[in-house]
Design a protein around this motif. Sequence first.
Motif, mmCIF file in Angstrom:
data_model
loop_
_atom_site.group_PDB
_atom_site.id
_atom_site.type_symbol
_atom_site.label_atom_id
_atom_site.label_comp_id
_atom_site.label_asym_id
_atom_site.label_seq_id
_atom_site.Cartn_x
_atom_site.Cartn_y
_atom_site.Cartn_z
ATOM 1 N N LEU A 102 0.823 -1.204 0.000
ATOM 2 C CA LEU A 102 0.000 0.000 0.000
ATOM 3 C C LEU A 102 0.860 1.257 0.000
ATOM 4 C CD1 LEU A 102 -2.775 -1.087 2.535
ATOM 5 C CD2 LEU A 102 -3.058 -0.708 0.077
ATOM 6 N N ILE A 103 1.919 1.257 0.797
ATOM 7 C CA ILE A 103 2.824 2.417 0.833
ATOM 8 C C ILE A 103 3.455 2.631 -0.530
ATOM 9 C CG2 ILE A 103 5.007 3.278 1.782
ATOM 10 C CD1 ILE A 103 4.231 1.871 4.415
ATOM 11 N N ASP A 104 3.902 1.537 -1.146
ATOM 12 C CA ASP A 104 4.585 1.632 -2.439
ATOM 13 C C ASP A 104 3.650 2.107 -3.538
ATOM 14 O OD1 ASP A 104 6.948 1.491 -3.835
ATOM 15 O OD2 ASP A 104 6.732 -0.622 -4.372
ATOM 16 N N SER A 105 2.336 1.891 -3.354
ATOM 17 C CA SER A 105 1.369 2.288 -4.374
ATOM 18 C C SER A 105 0.906 3.729 -4.220
ATOM 19 C CB SER A 105 0.144 1.371 -4.322
ATOM 20 O OG SER A 105 -0.659 1.657 -3.181
ATOM 21 N N GLU A 106 1.258 4.371 -3.123
ATOM 22 C CA GLU A 106 0.765 5.724 -2.851
ATOM 23 C C GLU A 106 1.638 6.743 -3.551
ATOM 24 O OE1 GLU A 106 0.497 5.818 1.395
ATOM 25 O OE2 GLU A 106 -1.288 4.549 1.427
ATOM 26 N N ILE A 107 1.326 6.919 -4.815
ATOM 27 C CA ILE A 107 2.106 7.800 -5.682
ATOM 28 C C ILE A 107 1.180 8.859 -6.250
ATOM 29 C CG2 ILE A 107 3.947 6.216 -6.322
ATOM 30 C CD1 ILE A 107 2.310 5.204 -8.565
ATOM 31 N N PRO A 108 1.708 10.045 -6.540
ATOM 32 C CA PRO A 108 0.869 11.084 -7.136
ATOM 33 C C PRO A 108 0.531 10.739 -8.570
ATOM 34 C CG PRO A 108 3.155 11.798 -7.037
ATOM 35 C CD PRO A 108 3.085 10.500 -6.288
ATOM 36 N N ALA A 109 -0.415 11.461 -9.121
ATOM 37 C CA ALA A 109 -0.765 11.264 -10.529
ATOM 38 C C ALA A 109 0.474 11.457 -11.395
ATOM 39 C CB ALA A 109 -1.858 12.245 -10.941
#
Length: 353
Positions: free
Chosen positions: A333-340
């Motif tokens: 989940l942390i690794d997927s939390e990226i901006p547009a």
Amino acid sequence: MKHVLIDLMIDPAFVERMRPLPGVTVHLLDASHAPQPRQPELLRQVHVLMSKHPPKNFDDLNALELMQLATAGFDHLSHLKLSSRPFIVCNARGAFDSGIGEWCAAMMINLTRDLRGMIRRQERGQWERAEVFQQEVRGKTVGLWGYGGIGRETARLSKALGMTVHVLSRHGVKPRHDDFIPPGTGDRYGKLPDRVFLNGQETEFLTGLDFLILALPRTRTTTGLIGEAELQSLPRTAFVLNPARGPIVQEHALIKALSEGWIAGAALDTHYYYPMPPDHPLWQFPNVIMTPHISGADKSSRYPPMIGQLCFENLMRFLEGRSLLNVVSKTELIDSEIPAATPAMLDGAKKAN
């Protein structure tokens, strides 16, 4: 009493199987095609949410214990900061494997036989039995960058077509436990690959391929993963298939590779913009197949019973205190939390998977 909120397209038969479960109250909403605000009073009592588009007033779900997503990917939920929430998140990996695997098989055949070229000649009433129209995928080598459910189902179909399967995976190939695997699909025990490559062996992996298929999620480390160096490492006769996420491949590098003939062509189901602008150069290449993110869509007749089966199984496990299927780890989940994605991100190479 556990309150279950179902906000997705699901086979009614599975809803009816949930209703009589002891200690459960089921709330069924009309599934929305975009995030909608929901009644705060209802959300505050929900313990289990089954949803594709979480409600706009997500913070009202203050009693939530389990979030069952109806999608395999979860990078589109970055704004919810799920990694910092106290509840468990499960995704829908497995429910889309057969559809995306079929898309990959179809694209490999269509690219190999230049179906677009045949259709153009058909529309002109032109009879031409060119050599390219008569090629086969049997005997070719497909490379899967990532070996989750989609990679494994694509490997199964590729082996059935007489192809050699190579895999590049950060953690190698292992059996899958506690994942939703529909009967008859995939490679549960990881026995199908003919060869497995690890981090640091990217060039060796790429140089031996006829097809490169991206089968990994978009994360901080995979955004921009495939750039000029990776595309130039492929044989000029190789095709690239991207049913994963558009920004995993650097946009400028892909256009350059196609323009200068570093690769033979591409099939793209995920993109840099939604929708892709009609004047985008990728539309114009005769050796590119563009599909509008439909390879594993939820409009398939198989989807409602498939997602229903997963939701029912996980609800039973949750109520009985057993391990859940498809748990998404906090690290994921942390690794997927990226901006547009921005142009700089799309063109910035990241050298890890």
